[in-house]
Design an enzyme around this catalytic site. Structure first.
Site, PDB file in Angstrom:
ATOM      1  N   HIS A  97      28.647  24.453 -84.125  1.00 44.67           N
ATOM      2  CA  HIS A  97      29.755  25.300 -83.693  1.00 44.67           C
ATOM      3  C   HIS A  97      29.837  25.455 -82.177  1.00 44.67           C
ATOM      4  O   HIS A  97      30.898  25.254 -81.595  1.00 44.67           O
ATOM      5  CB  HIS A  97      29.805  26.657 -84.396  1.00 44.67           C
ATOM      6  CG  HIS A  97      31.056  27.366 -83.989  1.00 44.67           C
ATOM      7  ND1 HIS A  97      32.283  27.044 -84.504  1.00 44.67           N
ATOM      8  CD2 HIS A  97      31.279  28.269 -83.021  1.00 44.67           C
ATOM      9  CE1 HIS A  97      33.219  27.734 -83.880  1.00 44.67           C
ATOM     10  NE2 HIS A  97      32.639  28.486 -82.968  1.00 44.67           N
TER      11      HIS A  97
ATOM     12  N   TYR B 174      32.796  24.656 -78.891  1.00 44.96           N
ATOM     13  CA  TYR B 174      33.125  25.459 -77.705  1.00 44.96           C
ATOM     14  C   TYR B 174      32.734  24.744 -76.420  1.00 44.96           C
ATOM     15  O   TYR B 174      33.368  24.953 -75.373  1.00 44.96           O
ATOM     16  CB  TYR B 174      32.517  26.864 -77.808  1.00 44.96           C
ATOM     17  CG  TYR B 174      33.465  27.716 -78.591  1.00 44.96           C
ATOM     18  CD1 TYR B 174      34.600  28.230 -77.989  1.00 44.96           C
ATOM     19  CD2 TYR B 174      33.299  27.912 -79.952  1.00 44.96           C
ATOM     20  CE1 TYR B 174      35.527  28.932 -78.715  1.00 44.96           C
ATOM     21  CE2 TYR B 174      34.217  28.618 -80.687  1.00 44.96           C
ATOM     22  CZ  TYR B 174      35.342  29.118 -80.061  1.00 44.96           C
ATOM     23  OH  TYR B 174      36.266  29.794 -80.789  1.00 44.96           O
TER      24      TYR B 174
ATOM     25  N   HIS C  95      42.784  19.954 -88.934  1.00 40.17           N
ATOM     26  CA  HIS C  95      42.471  21.085 -88.044  1.00 40.17           C
ATOM     27  C   HIS C  95      41.818  20.605 -86.746  1.00 40.17           C
ATOM     28  O   HIS C  95      42.270  20.925 -85.655  1.00 40.17           O
ATOM     29  CB  HIS C  95      41.559  22.072 -88.782  1.00 40.17           C
ATOM     30  CG  HIS C  95      40.854  23.028 -87.882  1.00 40.17           C
ATOM     31  ND1 HIS C  95      41.518  24.038 -87.216  1.00 40.17           N
ATOM     32  CD2 HIS C  95      39.559  23.130 -87.512  1.00 40.17           C
ATOM     33  CE1 HIS C  95      40.657  24.721 -86.478  1.00 40.17           C
ATOM     34  NE2 HIS C  95      39.455  24.180 -86.635  1.00 40.17           N
ATOM     35  N   PHE C  96      40.765  19.793 -86.862  1.00 34.89           N
ATOM     36  CA  PHE C  96      40.091  19.480 -85.597  1.00 34.89           C
ATOM     37  C   PHE C  96      40.765  18.357 -84.816  1.00 34.89           C
ATOM     38  O   PHE C  96      40.433  18.137 -83.664  1.00 34.89           O
ATOM     39  CB  PHE C  96      38.583  19.277 -85.761  1.00 34.89           C
ATOM     40  CG  PHE C  96      38.148  18.138 -86.619  1.00 34.89           C
ATOM     41  CD1 PHE C  96      38.326  16.827 -86.218  1.00 34.89           C
ATOM     42  CD2 PHE C  96      37.509  18.382 -87.829  1.00 34.89           C
ATOM     43  CE1 PHE C  96      37.897  15.786 -87.013  1.00 34.89           C
ATOM     44  CE2 PHE C  96      37.080  17.336 -88.626  1.00 34.89           C
ATOM     45  CZ  PHE C  96      37.285  16.032 -88.215  1.00 34.89           C
ATOM     46  N   HIS C  97      41.743  17.682 -85.433  1.00 38.04           N
ATOM     47  CA  HIS C  97      42.548  16.805 -84.579  1.00 38.04           C
ATOM     48  C   HIS C  97      43.555  17.619 -83.769  1.00 38.04           C
ATOM     49  O   HIS C  97      44.106  17.109 -82.791  1.00 38.04           O
ATOM     50  CB  HIS C  97      43.229  15.703 -85.391  1.00 38.04           C
ATOM     51  CG  HIS C  97      42.287  14.565 -85.697  1.00 38.04           C
ATOM     52  ND1 HIS C  97      41.372  14.633 -86.707  1.00 38.04           N
ATOM     53  CD2 HIS C  97      42.080  13.363 -85.085  1.00 38.04           C
ATOM     54  CE1 HIS C  97      40.652  13.514 -86.718  1.00 38.04           C
ATOM     55  NE2 HIS C  97      41.055  12.732 -85.742  1.00 38.04           N
TER      56      HIS C  97
ATOM     57  N   ARG D 209      38.407  14.846 -97.482  1.00 37.13           N
ATOM     58  CA  ARG D 209      38.176  14.185 -96.213  1.00 37.13           C
ATOM     59  C   ARG D 209      37.067  13.158 -96.396  1.00 37.13           C
ATOM     60  O   ARG D 209      36.459  13.084 -97.462  1.00 37.13           O
ATOM     61  CB  ARG D 209      37.798  15.196 -95.120  1.00 37.13           C
ATOM     62  CG  ARG D 209      36.430  15.796 -95.311  1.00 37.13           C
ATOM     63  CD  ARG D 209      36.073  16.795 -94.214  1.00 37.13           C
ATOM     64  NE  ARG D 209      35.646  16.133 -92.979  1.00 37.13           N
ATOM     65  CZ  ARG D 209      34.829  16.711 -92.089  1.00 37.13           C
ATOM     66  NH1 ARG D 209      34.361  17.926 -92.307  1.00 37.13           N
ATOM     67  NH2 ARG D 209      34.494  16.075 -90.992  1.00 37.13           N
ATOM     68  N   ARG D 210      36.785  12.396 -95.362  1.00 37.61           N
ATOM     69  CA  ARG D 210      35.713  11.418 -95.375  1.00 37.61           C
ATOM     70  C   ARG D 210      35.772  10.571 -96.627  1.00 37.61           C
ATOM     71  O   ARG D 210      34.789  10.447 -97.362  1.00 37.61           O
ATOM     72  CB  ARG D 210      34.359  12.121 -95.312  1.00 37.61           C
ATOM     73  CG  ARG D 210      34.163  12.847 -94.017  1.00 37.61           C
ATOM     74  CD  ARG D 210      32.797  13.466 -93.897  1.00 37.61           C
ATOM     75  NE  ARG D 210      32.413  13.523 -92.493  1.00 37.61           N
ATOM     76  CZ  ARG D 210      31.271  14.037 -92.070  1.00 37.61           C
ATOM     77  NH1 ARG D 210      30.410  14.536 -92.901  1.00 37.61           N
ATOM     78  NH2 ARG D 210      30.994  14.056 -90.793  1.00 37.61           N
TER      79      ARG D 210
HETATM   80  C1  HEM Z   1      44.417   7.146 -82.577  1.00 32.16           C
HETATM   81  C2  HEM Z   1      44.044   8.398 -82.653  1.00 32.16           C
HETATM   82  C3  HEM Z   1      43.266   8.929 -83.822  1.00 32.16           C
HETATM   83  C4  HEM Z   1      43.418   8.611 -85.145  1.00 32.16           C
HETATM   84  C5  HEM Z   1      44.428   7.668 -85.768  1.00 32.16           C
HETATM   85  C6  HEM Z   1      42.427   9.361 -85.875  1.00 32.16           C
HETATM   86  C7  HEM Z   1      42.256   9.322 -87.237  1.00 32.16           C
HETATM   87  C8  HEM Z   1      41.250   9.932 -87.946  1.00 32.16           C
HETATM   88  C9  HEM Z   1      41.104   9.981 -89.356  1.00 32.16           C
HETATM   89  C10 HEM Z   1      42.091   9.363 -90.353  1.00 32.16           C
HETATM   90  C11 HEM Z   1      39.967  10.649 -89.655  1.00 32.16           C
HETATM   91  C12 HEM Z   1      39.428  11.079 -90.993  1.00 32.16           C
HETATM   92  C13 HEM Z   1      39.033  10.037 -91.907  1.00 32.16           C
HETATM   93  C14 HEM Z   1      38.326  10.553 -93.111  1.00 32.16           C
HETATM   94  O1  HEM Z   1      37.944  11.755 -93.195  1.00 32.16           O
HETATM   95  O2  HEM Z   1      38.137   9.746 -94.027  1.00 32.16           O
HETATM   96  C15 HEM Z   1      39.367  11.008 -88.413  1.00 32.16           C
HETATM   97  C16 HEM Z   1      38.166  11.696 -88.290  1.00 32.16           C
HETATM   98  C17 HEM Z   1      37.665  12.169 -87.089  1.00 32.16           C
HETATM   99  N1  HEM Z   1      38.272  12.081 -85.851  1.00 32.16           N
HETATM  100 FE1  HEM Z   1      39.958  11.082 -85.422  1.00 32.16          FE
HETATM  101  N2  HEM Z   1      41.704  10.108 -84.993  1.00 32.16           N
HETATM  102  C18 HEM Z   1      42.184   9.873 -83.729  1.00 32.16           C
HETATM  103  C19 HEM Z   1      41.733  10.421 -82.549  1.00 32.16           C
HETATM  104  C20 HEM Z   1      40.625  11.230 -82.439  1.00 32.16           C
HETATM  105  C21 HEM Z   1      40.152  11.833 -81.225  1.00 32.16           C
HETATM  106  C22 HEM Z   1      40.809  11.678 -79.857  1.00 32.16           C
HETATM  107  C23 HEM Z   1      39.034  12.528 -81.541  1.00 32.16           C
HETATM  108  C24 HEM Z   1      38.121  13.365 -80.695  1.00 32.16           C
HETATM  109  C25 HEM Z   1      38.215  13.590 -79.447  1.00 32.16           C
HETATM  110  C26 HEM Z   1      38.779  12.351 -82.934  1.00 32.16           C
HETATM  111  C27 HEM Z   1      37.708  12.880 -83.611  1.00 32.16           C
HETATM  112  C28 HEM Z   1      37.442  12.700 -84.942  1.00 32.16           C
HETATM  113  C29 HEM Z   1      36.269  13.185 -85.611  1.00 32.16           C
HETATM  114  C30 HEM Z   1      35.106  13.935 -84.969  1.00 32.16           C
HETATM  115  C31 HEM Z   1      36.401  12.838 -86.958  1.00 32.16           C
HETATM  116  C32 HEM Z   1      35.438  13.185 -88.074  1.00 32.16           C
HETATM  117  C33 HEM Z   1      34.715  12.035 -88.580  1.00 32.16           C
HETATM  118  C34 HEM Z   1      33.942  12.410 -89.807  1.00 32.16           C
HETATM  119  O3  HEM Z   1      34.439  13.175 -90.653  1.00 32.16           O
HETATM  120  O4  HEM Z   1      32.803  11.936 -89.918  1.00 32.16           O
HETATM  121  N3  HEM Z   1      39.775  11.572 -83.461  1.00 32.16           N
HETATM  122  N4  HEM Z   1      40.170  10.580 -87.379  1.00 32.16           N
HETATM  123 CU   LIG Z   2      32.710  26.361 -86.144  1.00 30.73          CU
END
Ligand code: HEM
Ligand SMILES: [Cu+2]
Lengths: 551, 49
Positions: free
Chosen positions: A225, A229, A376-378, A441-442
């Site tokens: 968490h 921040y 949410h976190f996007h 998710r995931r």
């Molecule tokens: C082209 C831009 C982006 C696309 C298309 C994208 C797409 C996605 C998708 C579809 C997932 C979830 C997949 C799943 O849960 O199966 C994901 C997870 C995630 N994304 Fe992105 N994202 C983008 C940019 C970013 C950026 C800029 C960040 C952070 C600065 C970010 C951080 C994360 C994180 C931390 C996860 C979690 C991974 C996990 O659950 O293990 N993403 N993203």
């Molecule tokens: Cu938190």
């Protein structure tokens, strides 16, 4: 401000150190963006990864490289820059410490990245046990953390030097803020360091057979968490202390900004259970306590919202704005240094509201582990934070490389921000909606054996692919702008904007700089929130788990 | 008549230049948004669990 050490330019030697961090950050953006694009395409059901590449390997790349590498490197580079600018040039010794930290982090990053690319560490960026990665992955992560402490040490040394040279004076606002974030980071990373060194490394090396899963997850979220921040506070630095200067206004209140940062230090850490609300082994009463503390973080967040609106309105009215919202029209919408972070601020409204839902104890069941969380976190990190970082890069990069942001690049930057807003509205909006319908998710694409409920999610997955593709174009545009500003833009002097307070004669109370007090309260709150649950988790532990490699 | 008009005009101007009523409205909007979303999901929760 008396006897201000504010230099007009960051010393080029400090600039080089900061830029080294930014290069790594933007390489991470390219790699992670590509992975993100592949994810949304796979999840649309219309595309399959070639050559037997696994979805979860790609997802690990994406999460690690964007969530951990891009953010940490950008933040370190940014904080070094603001400290050098507002507290003065680093001494040679401090700068050397900074470089050592940079190289330790970089070597760690490369080690972890190689293991992920060799498919030896597809454990996602949270590396939850009992998924077990190659030990070099954990070693790499350890180096990243140790390196970040070392860079942090350079900042702490500079701050201490400033205080010695200016007894009885409050430190410059941006230096103060960078210091708070550094201290919070150090306290928080003790948690990951503990789980990696005490639990995961020995276990992945085969020195011990089993791991206490609940303890490792609890240590992870003790860190996880405050991690969010740690991403957010540099964005707040830009919002509080830099944007007012860019628009030509003033910081609404220096003391309010300092107080909100102190509150973030106190309340960011003893709240990790809000990520574990559905986990067994933790008593509901302790979860509830941490939920209450979580809601305490809402206070500085709303203070921030108030302060930003107030500084915009005060500025607009000083320019003769009338009516309830006339001040909005006076803001410099043509200036990407303002507008792109502003899009981030707007995104933070639904992002924060969603966070309050997530943290509401029992209501977490509605959204837990659904794609709502990803939506949410996007909005939080991948829009509010990242667009603010991009907005800062538009002036920081040319400032550090002795170049200028041209009109043409400014225009491209505005297009970049708008594309991000559009792409993210589609992607994140569809994720939120599908999550409420239960989509996990995931997870790679699946029709879940023809289930009717899963069929409902597919249109939203197509919408995510559309939004994600637009986002990918925005990333390419951003990289083009970054390369231009770093290597090709015309030589010149780009201003490093540092805001001044509306009432500079109003000094913030010196108690804000009493770190014994604030770190003391931080530690007490942590001990209060975690001691008994930890004893429970260890004393009443089920048999440990062996490692699993599911890829 | 003319005099009265002049007076009321100056008054609003003073009020306007230092007023934070837009900020108040904005933070109320944020609060309202939070409440609406929260209540929406709360009813989903009641419905499902
Ligand atoms: C082209 C831009 C982006 C696309 C298309 C994208 C797409 C996605 C998708 C579809 C997932 C979830 C997949 C799943 O849960 O199966 C994901 C997870 C995630 N994304 Fe992105 N994202 C983008 C940019 C970013 C950026 C800029 C960040 C952070 C600065 C970010 C951080 C994360 C994180 C931390 C996860 C979690 C991974 C996990 O659950 O293990 N993403 N993203
Ligand atoms: Cu938190």
């Amino acid at each position: 401000m008396i006897k201000s050490p504010l230099k007009s330019k960051v010393d080029p030697r400090d600039g080089k150190l900061a830029m080294a961090h930014l290069y790594v950050a933007f390489i991470a953006l390219l790699v992670g963006g590509l992975a993100g694009l592949l994810q949304v395409l796979v999840r649309s059901g219309k595309f399959q990864l070639p050559a037997g590449i696994g979805y979860y390997q790609i997802l690990t790349v994406h999460g690690v490289v964007l969530g951990l590498v891009l953010t940490t490197f950008f933040i370190m580079g940014f904080q070094l820059s603001v400290v050098s600018k507002t507290a003065g040039t680093f001494t040679d010794k401090q700068r050397t410490v900074g470089w050592i930290g940079f190289w330790i982090m970089t070597i760690g990053t490369i080690a972890a990245a190689v293991m992920i690319l060799l498919n030896k560490a597809s454990v996602l960026y949270t590396f939850y046990a009992p998924l077990q990665a190659h030990f070099i992955f954990y070693l790499g992560l350890t180096l990243v953390v140790v390196g970040s402490w070392t860079v942090g040490a350079a900042i702490i040394m500079k701050y201490a030097e400033w205080r010695r040279a200016n007894p009885g004076q409050q430190s410059p606002l941006l230096t103060f803020m960078a210091l708070v974030n550094t201290l919070m980071w150090i306290v928080a990373t003790i948690g990951v360091a503990a789980t990696v060194l005490i639990q995961l490394l020995p276990w992945s090396l085969g020195w011990v057979d089993t791991v206490n899963v609940a303890v490792s997850r609890t240590l992870f979220w003790y860190f996880g968490h405050p991690l969010v921040y740690f991403w957010l506070l540099p964005a707040y630095m830009v919002w509080y202390a830099i944007i007012p200067k860019i628009i030509g206004g003033k910081i609404f209140s220096d003391s309010l900004a300092r107080m909100s940062f102190i509150l973030f230090l106190l309340f960011s850490i003893p709240v990790g259970f809000h990520h574990q609300l559905l986990e067994p082994g933790i008593d509901a009463a302790w979860k509830f306590l941490q939920v209450v503390l979580t809601f305490a973080v809402v206070i500085p967040s709303l203070m921030t919202a108030f302060s930003l609106f107030a500084s915009f309105e005060t500025f607009g009215r000083s320019k003769g704005a009338k009516g309830l919202f006339g001040w909005l029209k006076k803001l410099p919408w043509g200036d990407a240094r303002f507008t792109v972070p502003f899009i981030g601020m707007v995104a933070f409204i639904p992002a924060g509201a969603g966070g309050i839902v997530n943290a509401s104890h029992q209501m977490n069941q509605v959204i837990h582990n659904t794609i709502w969380v990803t939506g949410h976190f996007h909005l939080t990190v991948a829009t509010a934070v990242v667009l603010t970082f991009f907005g800062a890069a538009f002036w920081l990069v040319p400032h550090l490389t002795g170049r200028k942001l041209t009109k043409k690049m400014n225009k491209l930057a505005l297009i970049q921000g708008s594309l991000w807003a559009i792409g993210m509205t589609f992607m994140s909006g569809a994720m939120h909606a599908a999550g409420l319908l239960g989509a996990p998710r995931r997870s790679a694409f699946s029709d879940y054996g023809g289930s009717a409920q899963a069929a409902e999610w597919i249109p939203y997955q197509i919408a995510q692919a559309v939004g994600g593709s637009i986002l990918f174009i925005a990333i390419i545009l951003m990289l083009y702008i970054f390369i231009n500003l770093a290597f090709f833009a015309p030589k010149g002097e780009q201003e490093f904007p540092v805001g001044e307070a509306l009432h500079p004669e109003e000094k913030a109370p010196m108690v804000f700089e009493n770190w014994k007090l604030w770190l003391g309260i931080t530690v007490l709150l942590i001990l209060f929130a975690y001691t008994i649950p930890f004893i429970d988790l260890i004393q009443n532990a089920p048999p440990g788990s062996k490692g699993f490699k599911l890829w | 008549m003319a005099k009265a008009e002049l007076k009321s005009k100056t008054k609003t101007e003073i009020e306007d230049s230092s007023s934070l009523k837009g900020t108040l409205a904005s933070v109320f909007f944020v609060g309202f948004f939070i409440i609406v979303l929260w209540i929406g999901v709360y009813f989903l929760y009641l419905d499902r669990f």
